[in-house]
Design an enzyme around this catalytic site. Sequence first.
Site, PDB file in Angstrom:
ATOM      1  CB  ALA A 157      51.289  43.799  48.051  1.00  0.00           C
ATOM      2  N   GLY A 158      49.161  41.492  46.071  1.00  0.00           N
ATOM      3  CA  GLY A 158      49.243  40.576  44.929  1.00  0.00           C
ATOM      4  C   GLY A 158      48.993  41.381  43.664  1.00  0.00           C
ATOM      5  CE1 TYR A 159      50.742  38.679  38.733  1.00  0.00           C
ATOM      6  CE2 TYR A 159      49.652  37.134  40.195  1.00  0.00           C
ATOM      7  CZ  TYR A 159      50.662  37.426  39.319  1.00  0.00           C
ATOM      8  OH  TYR A 159      51.609  36.485  39.019  1.00  0.00           O
ATOM      9  CD  GLU A 176      50.529  26.784  34.701  1.00  0.00           C
ATOM     10  OE1 GLU A 176      50.450  27.415  35.777  1.00  0.00           O
ATOM     11  OE2 GLU A 176      50.713  27.330  33.606  1.00  0.00           O
ATOM     12  CG  ASP A 212      42.202  34.708  43.236  1.00  0.00           C
ATOM     13  OD1 ASP A 212      42.010  35.088  42.070  1.00  0.00           O
ATOM     14  OD2 ASP A 212      43.065  33.856  43.536  1.00  0.00           O
TER      15      ASP A 212
HETATM   16  P1  FAD Z   1      47.274  37.238  45.034  1.00  0.00           P
HETATM   17  O1  FAD Z   1      48.076  37.514  43.817  1.00  0.00           O
HETATM   18  O2  FAD Z   1      47.230  35.849  45.535  1.00  0.00           O
HETATM   19  O3  FAD Z   1      47.801  38.195  46.196  1.00  0.00           O
HETATM   20  C1  FAD Z   1      47.238  38.259  47.490  1.00  0.00           C
HETATM   21  C2  FAD Z   1      48.235  39.001  48.389  1.00  0.00           C
HETATM   22  O4  FAD Z   1      47.626  39.240  49.655  1.00  0.00           O
HETATM   23  C3  FAD Z   1      49.525  38.229  48.666  1.00  0.00           C
HETATM   24  O5  FAD Z   1      50.626  39.097  48.520  1.00  0.00           O
HETATM   25  C4  FAD Z   1      49.379  37.768  50.118  1.00  0.00           C
HETATM   26  O6  FAD Z   1      50.606  37.648  50.803  1.00  0.00           O
HETATM   27  C5  FAD Z   1      48.542  38.905  50.697  1.00  0.00           C
HETATM   28  N1  FAD Z   1      47.746  38.517  51.855  1.00  0.00           N
HETATM   29  C6  FAD Z   1      46.933  37.433  51.966  1.00  0.00           C
HETATM   30  N2  FAD Z   1      46.293  37.435  53.151  1.00  0.00           N
HETATM   31  C7  FAD Z   1      46.715  38.528  53.811  1.00  0.00           C
HETATM   32  C8  FAD Z   1      46.380  39.103  55.064  1.00  0.00           C
HETATM   33  N3  FAD Z   1      45.471  38.550  55.877  1.00  0.00           N
HETATM   34  N4  FAD Z   1      46.978  40.261  55.419  1.00  0.00           N
HETATM   35  C9  FAD Z   1      47.895  40.854  54.597  1.00  0.00           C
HETATM   36  N5  FAD Z   1      48.230  40.367  53.392  1.00  0.00           N
HETATM   37  C10 FAD Z   1      47.649  39.222  52.992  1.00  0.00           C
HETATM   38  N6  FAD Z   1      46.053  33.075  36.746  1.00  0.00           N
HETATM   39  C11 FAD Z   1      46.218  33.488  35.459  1.00  0.00           C
HETATM   40  O7  FAD Z   1      45.478  34.375  34.993  1.00  0.00           O
HETATM   41  N7  FAD Z   1      47.191  32.965  34.661  1.00  0.00           N
HETATM   42  C12 FAD Z   1      48.061  32.032  35.104  1.00  0.00           C
HETATM   43  O8  FAD Z   1      48.926  31.586  34.356  1.00  0.00           O
HETATM   44  C13 FAD Z   1      47.927  31.564  36.446  1.00  0.00           C
HETATM   45  N8  FAD Z   1      48.792  30.662  36.939  1.00  0.00           N
HETATM   46  C14 FAD Z   1      48.703  30.269  38.258  1.00  0.00           C
HETATM   47  C15 FAD Z   1      49.642  29.360  38.740  1.00  0.00           C
HETATM   48  C16 FAD Z   1      49.575  28.946  40.060  1.00  0.00           C
HETATM   49  C17 FAD Z   1      50.596  27.979  40.572  1.00  0.00           C
HETATM   50  C18 FAD Z   1      48.555  29.445  40.911  1.00  0.00           C
HETATM   51  C19 FAD Z   1      48.496  29.015  42.349  1.00  0.00           C
HETATM   52  C20 FAD Z   1      47.613  30.348  40.433  1.00  0.00           C
HETATM   53  C21 FAD Z   1      47.674  30.775  39.093  1.00  0.00           C
HETATM   54  N9  FAD Z   1      46.763  31.695  38.558  1.00  0.00           N
HETATM   55  C22 FAD Z   1      46.887  32.124  37.253  1.00  0.00           C
HETATM   56  C23 FAD Z   1      45.722  32.309  39.416  1.00  0.00           C
HETATM   57  C24 FAD Z   1      46.254  33.674  39.927  1.00  0.00           C
HETATM   58  O9  FAD Z   1      47.519  33.484  40.515  1.00  0.00           O
HETATM   59  C25 FAD Z   1      45.322  34.342  40.924  1.00  0.00           C
HETATM   60  O10 FAD Z   1      44.034  34.432  40.367  1.00  0.00           O
HETATM   61  C26 FAD Z   1      45.846  35.746  41.252  1.00  0.00           C
HETATM   62  O11 FAD Z   1      47.083  35.660  41.904  1.00  0.00           O
HETATM   63  C27 FAD Z   1      44.856  36.537  42.105  1.00  0.00           C
HETATM   64  O12 FAD Z   1      45.389  37.802  42.365  1.00  0.00           O
HETATM   65  P2  FAD Z   1      45.030  38.554  43.725  1.00  0.00           P
HETATM   66  O13 FAD Z   1      45.630  39.915  43.629  1.00  0.00           O
HETATM   67  O14 FAD Z   1      43.590  38.430  44.008  1.00  0.00           O
HETATM   68  O15 FAD Z   1      45.758  37.692  44.857  1.00  0.00           O
HETATM   69  P1  NAD Z   2      40.567  24.476  39.577  1.00  0.00           P
HETATM   70  O1  NAD Z   2      39.305  24.675  40.300  1.00  0.00           O
HETATM   71  O2  NAD Z   2      40.700  25.067  38.228  1.00  0.00           O
HETATM   72  O3  NAD Z   2      40.886  22.903  39.452  1.00  0.00           O
HETATM   73  C1  NAD Z   2      40.817  22.062  40.563  1.00  0.00           C
HETATM   74  C2  NAD Z   2      40.573  20.626  40.116  1.00  0.00           C
HETATM   75  O4  NAD Z   2      40.565  19.788  41.277  1.00  0.00           O
HETATM   76  C3  NAD Z   2      39.239  20.433  39.409  1.00  0.00           C
HETATM   77  O5  NAD Z   2      39.471  19.802  38.167  1.00  0.00           O
HETATM   78  C4  NAD Z   2      38.432  19.573  40.373  1.00  0.00           C
HETATM   79  O6  NAD Z   2      37.560  18.664  39.705  1.00  0.00           O
HETATM   80  C5  NAD Z   2      39.528  18.825  41.124  1.00  0.00           C
HETATM   81  N1  NAD Z   2      39.115  18.333  42.446  1.00  0.00           N
HETATM   82  C6  NAD Z   2      38.312  18.939  43.356  1.00  0.00           C
HETATM   83  N2  NAD Z   2      38.180  18.185  44.470  1.00  0.00           N
HETATM   84  C7  NAD Z   2      38.907  17.065  44.259  1.00  0.00           C
HETATM   85  C8  NAD Z   2      39.156  15.901  45.023  1.00  0.00           C
HETATM   86  N3  NAD Z   2      38.636  15.738  46.249  1.00  0.00           N
HETATM   87  N4  NAD Z   2      39.954  14.945  44.510  1.00  0.00           N
HETATM   88  C9  NAD Z   2      40.509  15.083  43.272  1.00  0.00           C
HETATM   89  N5  NAD Z   2      40.287  16.172  42.504  1.00  0.00           N
HETATM   90  C10 NAD Z   2      39.514  17.155  42.975  1.00  0.00           C
HETATM   91  O7  NAD Z   2      41.713  25.014  40.565  1.00  0.00           O
HETATM   92  P2  NAD Z   2      43.240  25.371  40.334  1.00  0.00           P
HETATM   93  O8  NAD Z   2      43.870  24.499  39.321  1.00  0.00           O
HETATM   94  O9  NAD Z   2      43.806  25.429  41.702  1.00  0.00           O
HETATM   95  O10 NAD Z   2      43.184  26.842  39.750  1.00  0.00           O
HETATM   96  C11 NAD Z   2      42.680  27.923  40.549  1.00  0.00           C
HETATM   97  C12 NAD Z   2      42.436  29.132  39.650  1.00  0.00           C
HETATM   98  O11 NAD Z   2      43.669  29.599  39.112  1.00  0.00           O
HETATM   99  C13 NAD Z   2      41.559  28.777  38.445  1.00  0.00           C
HETATM  100  O12 NAD Z   2      40.740  29.867  38.166  1.00  0.00           O
HETATM  101  C14 NAD Z   2      42.560  28.595  37.326  1.00  0.00           C
HETATM  102  O13 NAD Z   2      42.012  28.914  36.053  1.00  0.00           O
HETATM  103  C15 NAD Z   2      43.645  29.593  37.707  1.00  0.00           C
HETATM  104  N6  NAD Z   2      44.941  29.123  37.161  1.00  0.00           N
HETATM  105  C16 NAD Z   2      45.236  29.478  35.885  1.00  0.00           C
HETATM  106  C17 NAD Z   2      46.414  29.017  35.331  1.00  0.00           C
HETATM  107  C18 NAD Z   2      46.741  29.412  33.904  1.00  0.00           C
HETATM  108  O14 NAD Z   2      45.973  30.141  33.290  1.00  0.00           O
HETATM  109  N7  NAD Z   2      47.863  28.969  33.360  1.00  0.00           N
HETATM  110  C19 NAD Z   2      47.295  28.242  36.075  1.00  0.00           C
HETATM  111  C20 NAD Z   2      46.959  27.885  37.395  1.00  0.00           C
HETATM  112  C21 NAD Z   2      45.753  28.345  37.924  1.00  0.00           C
END
Ligand code: FAD
Ligand code: NAD
Length: 400
Positions: free
Chosen positions: A11-13, A170, A297
Amino acid sequence: MNKPNIVILGAGYGGIITASRLSKQLGHNDANITLVNKHSYHYQTTWLHEPAAGTIPAEKARVPIKDVLDLNKVNFVQDTAVEIDRDAKKVVLENGELEYDYLVVALGSVAETFGVPGVFEHAFSKWTVNGARQVKEHIEYMFATYNNLEEKKDELLTFIVAGAGFTGIEFVGELSKRVPELCATYDVPREKVKMYVIEAAPTALPGFDPELVEYAMNLLESRGVEFKINCPIKEVVKDGVILANGDEIKSNTVVWATGVRGPEIIEKSGFEAMRGRIKVESDLRAPGHEEIFVIGDCALIINEEINRPYPPTAQIAIQMAETCAHNLATLVKGGSELKNFKPEIKGTVASLGGKEAIGVVGTRKLFGSSASFMKKVIDNRSLFLIGGPGLLLKKGKNPL
Ligand code: FAD
Ligand code: NAD
């Protein structure tokens, strides 16, 4: 004919928007829709760096599922999916089983370690609500402990962020913004606090606009963050990290953000996968499975222009959910013309704490408060898509 069972995992995005759209596009007599999720709430994964650093309460980033879905139309099961039995068309849960005619896999991702030892034992690597709570509580405990020890230990106030991707940047943006408040609360001299971002690649935010990267690095450095670039972490140990060049940095807090991979269940269930993600067909179905959609994802799609996978983002997960719901509704109603998925990338905006951010929207570069405004508008938009104006009013961020 029996009503088909549609089971949505996660129930993510991706999952919650698919469930919500399907419940509107299909009637009671068309299908049984079941949503399975580990928790009784959806969380805004994209906000989790904020509660992790303690700049917003964790409560703000989570939304009870019952508040945003009509549970008369969607059967919600709080459980954990353990395996998908593709031959028997059933999902094995921790506490039971569910049969499906159509399945949507939307289980998000888990931390990628690239084989670095010690990550799961010694670093914080879970970007979930409880993972964020743990990081916040731990940081505060480090500050409280520092002044309570006769012999001061620098590693208590040394915070390491592994990876200078968007997640790492971030998070350190929020942390660096909060440090002055933590120092004041716990009577800790500011110069005692060390924050490192350690990145393997030759630059922070590899692939992103260099001018924006420079802006972010300068800003974070002005708040006391130290970057170690071109410096892969080789191992995480109990009291810090060991770098590939042999250096050690002592720290009691390592936050892991070196990227993500698909969840274990995918490979365990026998799907062919790349880093745990299934390369989906253009209509978002798993190869060889007309009844299984994979989104968010968990799904891998290739950007043909550069012949590389699109990064896993919420932006794409949301768009996939809309296409997936449309395609599922079409199949259930007996149609066969499915939409092909093509992501429409509107831009990327990353927060840097407070009223600072960087981003590219369309062809425009944004810095500082205008980028921060845009980031909050994007965050509010995702709330609106999930829970309409009611949720936006309850949890929305003030962009100003
Ligand atoms: P998720 O949103 O991660 O949801 C997965 C869901 O599945 C969760 O509710 C979890 O509890 C549930 N789940 C997992 N495993 C199980 C299981 N085995 N059984 C039942 N339920 C389960 N992307 C952007 O586009 N813009 C951003 O600004 C951005 N910022 C981010 C900031 C952070 C800190 C992080 C960590 C990521 C960010 N991302 C951003 C990436 C983005 O969050 C993910 O790509 C996105 O959440 C993926 O959506 P999803 O629906 O695939 O999974
Ligand atoms: P990422 O893959 O974008 O970045 C991970 C970084 O860790 C890379 O720069 C990589 O070179 C580095 N790295 C890998 N192994 C390492 C090691 N052993 N030691 C040191 N550095 C190492 O991953 P993320 O930041 O977790 O983001 C995951 C996904 O979520 C991406 O698709 C990202 O675009 C998305 N995201 C988007 C936003 C936003 O749009 N504001 C914010 C957070 C995440």
